[in-house]
Write a protein that holds these residues in place. Structure first.
Motif, PDB file in Angstrom:
ATOM      1  N   ALA A 178       0.826  -1.207   0.000  1.00  0.00           N
ATOM      2  CA  ALA A 178       0.000   0.000   0.000  1.00  0.00           C
ATOM      3  C   ALA A 178       0.863   1.262   0.000  1.00  0.00           C
ATOM      4  O   ALA A 178       0.603   2.216  -0.747  1.00  0.00           O
ATOM      5  CB  ALA A 178      -0.934  -0.013   1.211  1.00  0.00           C
ATOM      6  N   VAL A 179       1.923   1.285   0.828  1.00  0.00           N
ATOM      7  CA  VAL A 179       2.766   2.478   0.918  1.00  0.00           C
ATOM      8  C   VAL A 179       3.583   2.656  -0.360  1.00  0.00           C
ATOM      9  O   VAL A 179       3.710   3.769  -0.885  1.00  0.00           O
ATOM     10  CB  VAL A 179       3.675   2.395   2.157  1.00  0.00           C
ATOM     11  CG1 VAL A 179       4.647   3.565   2.188  1.00  0.00           C
ATOM     12  CG2 VAL A 179       2.838   2.375   3.429  1.00  0.00           C
ATOM     13  N   LEU A 180       4.168   1.574  -0.875  1.00  0.00           N
ATOM     14  CA  LEU A 180       4.966   1.696  -2.090  1.00  0.00           C
ATOM     15  C   LEU A 180       4.116   2.128  -3.277  1.00  0.00           C
ATOM     16  O   LEU A 180       4.571   2.900  -4.137  1.00  0.00           O
ATOM     17  CB  LEU A 180       5.666   0.371  -2.397  1.00  0.00           C
ATOM     18  CG  LEU A 180       6.762  -0.060  -1.411  1.00  0.00           C
ATOM     19  CD1 LEU A 180       7.393  -1.381  -1.850  1.00  0.00           C
ATOM     20  CD2 LEU A 180       7.835   1.010  -1.271  1.00  0.00           C
ATOM     21  N   ASP A 181       2.884   1.670  -3.341  1.00  0.00           N
ATOM     22  CA  ASP A 181       2.011   2.087  -4.430  1.00  0.00           C
ATOM     23  C   ASP A 181       1.685   3.571  -4.325  1.00  0.00           C
ATOM     24  O   ASP A 181       1.642   4.290  -5.339  1.00  0.00           O
ATOM     25  CB  ASP A 181       0.721   1.265  -4.414  1.00  0.00           C
ATOM     26  CG  ASP A 181      -0.076   1.437  -5.689  1.00  0.00           C
ATOM     27  OD1 ASP A 181       0.404   1.036  -6.758  1.00  0.00           O
ATOM     28  OD2 ASP A 181      -1.184   2.021  -5.611  1.00  0.00           O
ATOM     29  N   ALA A 182       1.473   4.057  -3.077  1.00  0.00           N
ATOM     30  CA  ALA A 182       1.209   5.483  -2.895  1.00  0.00           C
ATOM     31  C   ALA A 182       2.432   6.321  -3.267  1.00  0.00           C
ATOM     32  O   ALA A 182       2.303   7.409  -3.845  1.00  0.00           O
ATOM     33  CB  ALA A 182       0.792   5.748  -1.447  1.00  0.00           C
ATOM     34  N   ILE A 183       3.634   5.821  -2.942  1.00  0.00           N
ATOM     35  CA  ILE A 183       4.855   6.544  -3.321  1.00  0.00           C
ATOM     36  C   ILE A 183       4.996   6.594  -4.837  1.00  0.00           C
ATOM     37  O   ILE A 183       5.348   7.638  -5.414  1.00  0.00           O
ATOM     38  CB  ILE A 183       6.080   5.866  -2.676  1.00  0.00           C
ATOM     39  CG1 ILE A 183       6.050   6.046  -1.152  1.00  0.00           C
ATOM     40  CG2 ILE A 183       7.377   6.436  -3.246  1.00  0.00           C
ATOM     41  CD1 ILE A 183       7.126   5.272  -0.426  1.00  0.00           C
ATOM     42  N   ALA A 184       4.723   5.459  -5.501  1.00  0.00           N
ATOM     43  CA  ALA A 184       4.817   5.427  -6.955  1.00  0.00           C
ATOM     44  C   ALA A 184       3.825   6.402  -7.590  1.00  0.00           C
ATOM     45  O   ALA A 184       4.155   7.093  -8.568  1.00  0.00           O
ATOM     46  CB  ALA A 184       4.571   4.005  -7.463  1.00  0.00           C
ATOM     47  N   SER A 185       2.617   6.496  -7.032  1.00  0.00           N
ATOM     48  CA  SER A 185       1.627   7.431  -7.564  1.00  0.00           C
ATOM     49  C   SER A 185       2.093   8.871  -7.390  1.00  0.00           C
ATOM     50  O   SER A 185       1.912   9.715  -8.283  1.00  0.00           O
ATOM     51  CB  SER A 185       0.281   7.219  -6.859  1.00  0.00           C
ATOM     52  OG  SER A 185      -0.215   5.914  -7.096  1.00  0.00           O
ATOM     53  N   ARG A 186       2.712   9.172  -6.257  1.00  0.00           N
ATOM     54  CA  ARG A 186       3.220  10.526  -6.043  1.00  0.00           C
ATOM     55  C   ARG A 186       4.339  10.845  -7.045  1.00  0.00           C
ATOM     56  O   ARG A 186       4.403  11.953  -7.590  1.00  0.00           O
ATOM     57  CB  ARG A 186       3.726  10.671  -4.615  1.00  0.00           C
ATOM     58  CG  ARG A 186       4.359  12.016  -4.293  1.00  0.00           C
ATOM     59  CD  ARG A 186       3.376  13.167  -4.454  1.00  0.00           C
ATOM     60  NE  ARG A 186       2.317  13.093  -3.478  1.00  0.00           N
ATOM     61  CZ  ARG A 186       2.366  13.650  -2.263  1.00  0.00           C
ATOM     62  NH1 ARG A 186       3.436  14.317  -1.910  1.00  0.00           N
ATOM     63  NH2 ARG A 186       1.357  13.548  -1.439  1.00  0.00           N
TER      64      ARG A 186
END
Length: 693
Positions: A178-186
């Motif tokens: 979940a966190v890595l996906d949010a970082i990738a989106s940012r």
């Protein structure tokens, strides 16, 4: 995530030198380090950032879509709005956030906050927004909230602060994705946003493509109240945890019982270092000894074998024998910190240590200094005030460590054997008290001179009692042990090589050393002549001994022997001759080497195991005029010298490792040796005035 998004991300994957940088920020005990370990899988290393002297752990992780980013775990900080000292943890984190990065690489700031203390974390969020930094907010402790029958209205929270928010549990493997996906989106948003014409000098490129917030008018307490959501029922386990915390704090923080329990626990920890680490250290030492025999046999003896075995392998052995203590200390600190008890113990002893210019958190490093100064210097990392931490580092060498015990035992056996065991026991206790007292005086002086300045207030949060994660504790201990062996060990090996040269290589122009057998016979004959010689033939015998004086021993003809003789005019007022000077030179490698070095000088084999013959030889040693070379005054002065002098290259190497400079190790050597010389001089000359022989 759709295939189109995945392909777009893969197409924009930067080269290795342009990897995006993800900075984790947060308050202490917010769960930041646990999340870092979850994201990186324990593959952390110490990052190399110019101008940063505090260790910042980094690790490369692969994001969804194939891009690789570098995640940096910044030091815990309470605030960045009022930082004035760039050497503090807050100052290091602020400088890191203000910098534009290497080569303008994309940067994302992730703020980790404790969801059970939402208002406290949101204060830091507001400061970040006011500095022009729009972080990705990750709230941890989701499992604790759910266990207590609470939750967070993420939609209301995001609308109130204008930032994306995730609610995760660092113990849950799903948090990583979940966190890595949010970082990738940012990062996708950053890559798609057009570059602004000019960038604000204090705003790193971490904001989303829309206009970044430059101020925050929302109140953290009001936002936190608006975002808590009570569930219809409470978990029975959560109620039990609340009851346990209340009852435990009533006992552990009791003004009378609490300090006693804390001191008892620290004494248990102190004992564990001896009971567990000592056998492991002895096993390592025995293994290295057998390895040395094999290497010496393979090399056929000689100087090369001596250099490899006594110099290099001996230096490596010094490092390895400290390793069990390092590991035990790290595990203990991680357990105490993760369980929530360390903060409570610091609170209990804070008022007492304030008298020394330190805080309660300095108690553990000072206590560990009585076992070994090397892990104690490392333990000062729990101190967030840089001046307090530096003071503790400079004072730790004064604690009476276990390496001093062999030398103390030799000196007490040599000079105070006739005074009975009670006097020897009292003197032994007095030596420990003298170390603590000297540390108190040194701390008070340092806080007004070398480490003077405004101290940070001691801010403590009483975290909830938690069960530490064993795999994280073991991983942290392994990382610390490896860094210690790699970085401190190199310094110790270098110093060991220098000491070997000083103690082994003959001084140019010196007389050739005598053979061991001849040395033993000459000393035996000289001792017999001293014991049985008649008064009427003393002058004749003395002349014969001088005429047939044996050749110098290897140590006497070495560079260290020449240095010891050169130092005699300086150390004579302390009652020290060249032999004691050589012993002090040899014991700089490790304090306990003093016994072995003196044994070599006096031709006593196995002096470390059998100190009685060595003590007798020292008592019977004579000067050229026939007077006793060493008296009770000499023993008192030597004890005073060993209490204060930093006779340990491992400690010096550890100080250099923690301060990232040779300035402070040199300062420690200078001030401890100066204090040791002055005090030993006062003791030797003062005891003479008092009529002590």
């Amino acid at each position: 995530m759709t295939a189109a998004v995945s392909e777009a991300r893969a197409a924009r994957t930067p080269a290795a030198g342009e990897r995006p940088l993800v900075a984790l920020v947060g308050r202490p005990n917010s769960g930041k380090s646990s999340l870092f370990n979850r994201l990186t899988g324990g593959s952390a290393r110490v990052g190399n950032f110019p101008g940063i002297t505090v260790d910042i752990l980094t690790a490369d992780v692969r994001l969804p879509g194939g891009a690789v980013a570098t995640i940096a775990d910044l030091p815990g900080l309470y605030s960045i709005g009022s930082v004035v000292d760039p050497a503090t943890d807050e100052g290091v984190a602020r400088r890191f956030l203000d910098s534009t990065g290497e080569g303008g690489r994309p940067r994302v700031v992730v703020q980790v906050l404790d969801a059970t203390q939402l208002a406290l974390g949101l204060r830091l969020t507001r400061e970040l927004v006011q500095q022009g930094i729009a972080p990705l907010v990750v709230a941890t402790q989701r499992d604790v909230l759910e266990g207590e029958g609470r939750g967070i209205d993420l939609g209301a929270l995001e609308r109130a602060i204008g930032l994306p928010v995730l609610l995760v549990s660092a113990r849950d493997q799903a948090a990583r994705g979940a966190v890595l996906d949010a970082i990738a989106s940012r990062l996708d948003a950053l890559a798609a946003a057009p570059a602004p014409p000019t960038a604000p000098p204090t705003a790193p490129p971490t904001a989303p493509p829309t206009a970044p917030p430059t101020a925050a008018s929302w109140d953290p307490d009001e936002v936190a109240r608006a975002a808590y959501v009570e569930a219809p029922r409470r978990d029975a386990a959560a109620e039990r945890r609340r009851t346990f915390t209340a009852r435990a704090d009533a006992l552990l923080l009791h003004p009378a019982i609490g300090p006693v329990l804390f001191l008892g626990l620290m004494a248990l920890l102190f004992s564990a270092v001896f009971l567990v680490a000592t056998p492991a250290s002895e096993a390592l030492d025995a293994t290295l000894g057998r390895l040395g025999v094999v290497i010496s046999g393979a090399l056929g003896g000689g100087l090369l074998a001596s250099f490899v075995v006594d110099g290099l392998l001996g230096g490596a052995g010094t490092v390895l024998t400290f390793m069990p203590q390092i590991v035990i200390l790290t595990v203990a600190m991680e357990l105490l910190e993760a369980s929530g008890y360390l903060a409570r113990g610091a609170f209990l002893v804070d008022r007492l240590l304030q008298l020394m210019g330190l805080s309660g958190r300095a108690f553990l490093p000072l206590l560990m200094g009585h076992a070994c100064a090397v892990p104690a210097v490392h333990a000062t990392r729990i101190l967030r005030d840089p001046r307090e931490r530096l003071t503790a580092i400079l004072v730790v060498p004064l604690m009476a460590c276990s390496a001093r015990i062999p030398t103390y035992a030799l000196l007490l056996t040599t000079f105070f054997a006739d005074h009975g065991p009670l006097v020897q026991a009292l003197l032994f206790v007095a030596l420990y008290v003298a170390g603590i007292f000297s540390g108190l005086v040194a701390s008070l002086v340092l806080r007004r001179t070398a480490t003077r300045g405004r101290s940070l207030p001691m801010v403590l949060e009483m975290p909830a009692y938690r069960s530490p994660e064993p795999q994280l504790v073991v991983r942290q201990a392994a990382q610390v042990a490896w860094r210690f062996a790699r970085e401190v060990g190199t310094v110790i090996l270098a110093v060991s090589a220098v000491l070997w040269v000083l103690l082994t290589v003959p001084m140019p122009g010196a007389a050739p050393p005598e053979k061991p057998a001849a040395a033993a016979e000459a000393r035996a004959a000289q001792t017999e002549a001293t014991e049985t010689g008649a008064a009427e033939t003393e002058a004749t015998e003395t002349g014969a001994v001088e005429a047939q004086a044996p050749a110098p021993s290897p140590l006497e003809s070495s560079i260290a022997g020449a240095v010891g003789r050169a130092l005699e005019p300086v150390t004579a007022p302390l009652g020290f001759d060249w032999r004691i000077n050589v012993g002090l030179i040899g014991s700089f490698g490790a304090r306990e080497v003093m016994v072995g070095t003196m044994g070599v000088i006096f031709g006593i084999e196995d002096a470390e195991d059998e100190p009685a013959p060595l003590a007798e030889q020292i008592r019977e040693a004579r000067r050229p005029d026939g007077a006793r070379a060493y008296t009770t005054r000499t023993g008192l002065a030597l004890l005073a010298f060993f209490v204060l002098a930093c006779q340990c290259m491992s400690t010096v190497a550890a100080i250099q490792r923690e301060t990232k400079t040779w300035r402070w190790p040199a300062f420690v050597i200078a001030y401890t040796y100066a204090a040791a010389y002055v005090v030993a001089l006062i003791v030797y000359q003062g005891s003479g005035l008092l009529g002590i022989p």
